[in-house]
Design a protein around this motif. Structure first.
Motif, PDB file in Angstrom:
ATOM      1  N   VAL A  68       0.841  -1.194   0.000  1.00 52.58           N
ATOM      2  CA  VAL A  68       0.000   0.000   0.000  1.00 52.58           C
ATOM      3  C   VAL A  68       0.878   1.246   0.000  1.00 52.58           C
ATOM      4  N   VAL A  69       0.575   2.179  -0.894  1.00 55.31           N
ATOM      5  CA  VAL A  69       1.230   3.487  -0.890  1.00 55.31           C
ATOM      6  C   VAL A  69       0.268   4.498  -0.277  1.00 55.31           C
ATOM      7  N   ILE A  70       0.743   5.241   0.713  1.00 58.53           N
ATOM      8  CA  ILE A  70      -0.054   6.281   1.356  1.00 58.53           C
ATOM      9  C   ILE A  70       0.413   7.634   0.837  1.00 58.53           C
ATOM     10  N   LEU A  71      -0.513   8.420   0.298  1.00 57.68           N
ATOM     11  CA  LEU A  71      -0.215   9.740  -0.239  1.00 57.68           C
ATOM     12  C   LEU A  71      -0.564  10.798   0.798  1.00 57.68           C
ATOM     13  N   VAL A  72       0.349  11.772   0.995  1.00 56.34           N
ATOM     14  CA  VAL A  72       0.142  12.820   1.996  1.00 56.34           C
ATOM     15  C   VAL A  72       0.342  14.183   1.319  1.00 56.34           C
ATOM     16  N   HIS A  73      -0.715  14.959   1.248  1.00 59.47           N
ATOM     17  CA  HIS A  73      -0.697  16.224   0.502  1.00 59.47           C
ATOM     18  C   HIS A  73       0.052  17.329   1.245  1.00 59.47           C
ATOM     19  N   GLY A  74       0.414  18.359   0.501  1.00 60.17           N
ATOM     20  CA  GLY A  74       1.038  19.543   1.070  1.00 60.17           C
ATOM     21  C   GLY A  74       0.023  20.638   1.335  1.00 60.17           C
ATOM     22  N   GLY A  75       0.539  21.850   1.559  1.00 58.63           N
ATOM     23  CA  GLY A  75      -0.320  22.987   1.848  1.00 58.63           C
ATOM     24  C   GLY A  75       0.106  23.753   3.081  1.00 58.63           C
ATOM     25  N   GLY A  76       1.373  23.643   3.463  1.00 59.64           N
ATOM     26  CA  GLY A  76       1.883  24.392   4.605  1.00 59.64           C
ATOM     27  C   GLY A  76       1.259  24.007   5.928  1.00 59.64           C
ATOM     28  N   TRP A  77       0.746  22.796   6.051  1.00 59.34           N
ATOM     29  CA  TRP A  77       0.117  22.254   7.257  1.00 59.34           C
ATOM     30  C   TRP A  77      -1.227  22.907   7.585  1.00 59.34           C
ATOM     31  N   THR A  78      -1.595  23.951   6.851  1.00 56.64           N
ATOM     32  CA  THR A  78      -2.820  24.698   7.160  1.00 56.64           C
ATOM     33  C   THR A  78      -3.851  24.634   6.039  1.00 56.64           C
ATOM     34  N   MET A 104      -4.835  10.325   1.687  1.00 53.91           N
ATOM     35  CA  MET A 104      -5.423  10.767   2.945  1.00 53.91           C
ATOM     36  C   MET A 104      -5.523  12.280   3.093  1.00 53.91           C
ATOM     37  N   ASN A 105      -6.587  12.704   3.768  1.00 58.69           N
ATOM     38  CA  ASN A 105      -6.681  14.029   4.352  1.00 58.69           C
ATOM     39  C   ASN A 105      -6.222  13.946   5.802  1.00 58.69           C
ATOM     40  N   TYR A 106      -5.880  15.080   6.382  1.00 62.32           N
ATOM     41  CA  TYR A 106      -5.566  15.147   7.805  1.00 62.32           C
ATOM     42  C   TYR A 106      -6.097  16.477   8.342  1.00 62.32           C
ATOM     43  N   ARG A 107      -6.235  16.569   9.641  1.00 67.59           N
ATOM     44  CA  ARG A 107      -6.735  17.791  10.248  1.00 67.59           C
ATOM     45  C   ARG A 107      -5.750  18.931  10.012  1.00 67.59           C
ATOM     46  N   LEU A 108      -6.274  20.054   9.547  1.00 67.84           N
ATOM     47  CA  LEU A 108      -5.442  21.194   9.204  1.00 67.84           C
ATOM     48  C   LEU A 108      -5.200  22.079  10.418  1.00 67.84           C
ATOM     49  N   ALA A 109      -3.997  22.615  10.482  1.00 65.07           N
ATOM     50  CA  ALA A 109      -3.618  23.473  11.601  1.00 65.07           C
ATOM     51  C   ALA A 109      -4.124  24.897  11.380  1.00 65.07           C
ATOM     52  N   ASN A 110      -4.218  25.640  12.467  1.00 65.15           N
ATOM     53  CA  ASN A 110      -4.522  27.068  12.414  1.00 65.15           C
ATOM     54  C   ASN A 110      -3.819  27.754  13.574  1.00 65.15           C
ATOM     55  N   GLU A 111      -4.116  29.036  13.781  1.00 65.48           N
ATOM     56  CA  GLU A 111      -3.396  29.782  14.814  1.00 65.48           C
ATOM     57  C   GLU A 111      -3.654  29.242  16.216  1.00 65.48           C
ATOM     58  N   ASN A 112      -4.729  28.507  16.387  1.00 70.96           N
ATOM     59  CA  ASN A 112      -5.063  27.957  17.701  1.00 70.96           C
ATOM     60  C   ASN A 112      -4.754  26.469  17.830  1.00 70.96           C
ATOM     61  N   ASN A 188      15.989  33.677   8.581  1.00 73.29           N
ATOM     62  CA  ASN A 188      15.339  34.163   7.369  1.00 73.29           C
ATOM     63  C   ASN A 188      14.122  34.992   7.748  1.00 73.29           C
ATOM     64  N   SER A 189      14.021  36.182   7.189  1.00 75.73           N
ATOM     65  CA  SER A 189      12.917  37.088   7.538  1.00 75.73           C
ATOM     66  C   SER A 189      11.714  36.931   6.623  1.00 75.73           C
ATOM     67  N   SER A 190      11.742  35.967   5.723  1.00 72.79           N
ATOM     68  CA  SER A 190      10.609  35.756   4.814  1.00 72.79           C
ATOM     69  C   SER A 190       9.325  35.531   5.605  1.00 72.79           C
ATOM     70  N   PRO A 191       8.248  36.270   5.307  1.00 69.93           N
ATOM     71  CA  PRO A 191       6.976  36.070   6.019  1.00 69.93           C
ATOM     72  C   PRO A 191       6.476  34.634   5.944  1.00 69.93           C
ATOM     73  N   GLU A 192       6.661  33.986   4.794  1.00 66.25           N
ATOM     74  CA  GLU A 192       6.207  32.610   4.643  1.00 66.25           C
ATOM     75  C   GLU A 192       6.948  31.679   5.603  1.00 66.25           C
ATOM     76  N   LEU A 193       8.274  31.852   5.681  1.00 64.69           N
ATOM     77  CA  LEU A 193       9.054  30.978   6.544  1.00 64.69           C
ATOM     78  C   LEU A 193       8.788  31.258   8.013  1.00 64.69           C
ATOM     79  N   GLN A 194       8.626  32.529   8.374  1.00 64.04           N
ATOM     80  CA  GLN A 194       8.350  32.857   9.766  1.00 64.04           C
ATOM     81  C   GLN A 194       6.966  32.367  10.186  1.00 64.04           C
ATOM     82  N   LYS A 195       6.016  32.425   9.271  1.00 66.64           N
ATOM     83  CA  LYS A 195       4.681  31.898   9.554  1.00 66.64           C
ATOM     84  C   LYS A 195       4.759  30.399   9.825  1.00 66.64           C
ATOM     85  N   MET A 196       5.578  29.698   9.052  1.00 66.84           N
ATOM     86  CA  MET A 196       5.724  28.257   9.235  1.00 66.84           C
ATOM     87  C   MET A 196       6.293  27.939  10.611  1.00 66.84           C
TER      88      MET A 196
END
Length: 287
Positions: A68-78, A104-112, A188-196
């Motif tokens: 079985v191959v399990i596929l895990v999508h991206g999206g910055g965890w959110t 698979m889907n998984y529960r997406l993260a948010n600020e909380n 790194n001061s990139s907003p994307e990286l700091q958000k991560m």
């Protein structure tokens, strides 16, 4: 992270898909029919949250040894969705008709709600579900992962630190973060990286960042790993791949590493064909 959608759309254009009949009957108990038909089931729940679902594609003539191959999508965890991995799913179905695929889907993260350990727990639930229903689905108990971006990070972290039954035979990492203590992230001061980084705790201790980093969790018992990175990736520094390569090499873990110097966080054309060819050989060898 947009890698998954780019590669999925491109792969979709490259494929000539095969058609199969759908078997609505699920074999029960330990009795395994000799001539099982192709079967797919969408949105199988593995938890109480609406995001805890996966799609399962079972090949014809499968047995209790079917991998079985399990596929895990991206999206910055959110963000992101299992449909982003449909290109990989279609590719596997056409090139490896004897494999089962769980997308698979998984529960997406948010600020909380931070991604860790929530999303690692979700992968555990999917693996446990598939293992507990081995005779029902008529599949084996050995798995491989293909993850893109954030999904590659989760696939590696689970395979290296949470694979307690040692039933992962390979993991494929496409532009996945591997080390959150890397100066290329921390300085790194990139907003994307700091958000991560903020997702993983603010302020995040070094010990915590090591706990969520595949680079710091990998051991000599890690499964064979194949990795692909872009040299111009604005989200995942090249050092995330090269340092992981060097660590696997030091541990004598079977691995392959490809860096496309002029690509970013995803690619098309000849380099995409190269990726899929290398991935196919790796699957053939290790799954």
């Amino acid at each position: 992270m947009k890698f998954t959608k780019n590669i999925a759309l491109t792969i979709g254009l490259l494929l000539i898909l095969w058609s199969c009949s759908v078997d609505e009957n699920t074999p029960q108990g330990n009795s395994v029919p000799q001539d099982l038909e192709y079967r797919e089931t969408l949105n199988i729940p593995y938890g109480n949250n609406p995001e805890q679902t996966f799609d399962l594609y079972l090949p014809a003539h499968r047995t209790l040894n079917t991998k079985v191959v399990i596929l895990v999508h991206g999206g910055g965890w959110t963000s992101g969705d299992k449909s982003d991995m449909n290109g990989f799913k279609d590719y596997l179905k056409s090139q490896f008709p004897d494999l089962a695929v769980a997308n698979m889907n998984y529960r997406l993260a948010n600020e909380n709600t931070p991604p860790y350990p929530m999303q690692i727990h979700d992968i555990t639930k999917v693996v446990n579900h598939l293992t507990s229903k081995q005779s029902t689905y008529v599949i084996g108990d050995e798995f491989g992962f293909i993850g893109a971006s954030a999904g590659a990070h989760l696939s590696m972290l689970w395979s290296y630190a949470h694979n307690t039954n040692s039933n992962i035979t390979m993991v494929a990492n496409l532009v996945g973060p591997t080390n959150f203590t890397d100066d290329a992230y921390l300085n790194n001061s990139s907003p994307e990286l700091q958000k991560m980084l903020t997702l993983y705790g603010e302020p995040a201790t070094t010990a915590y960042l090591q706990e969520v980093s595949p680079y710091h969790q990998v051991t000599a018992l890690a499964p064979p790993t194949i990795m692909f990175y872009g040299g111009q990736d604005p989200l995942v520094p090249t050092s995330q791949g090269t340092a992981m390569r060097d660590k696997l090499n030091a541990l004598n873990v079977v691995h392959e590493f490809t860096l496309y110097e002029n690509e970013g966080h995803g690619w098309t054309g000849q380099n995409l064909l190269d990726t899929m060819n290398k991935l196919s050989v790796f699957i053939d060898t290790h799954l």
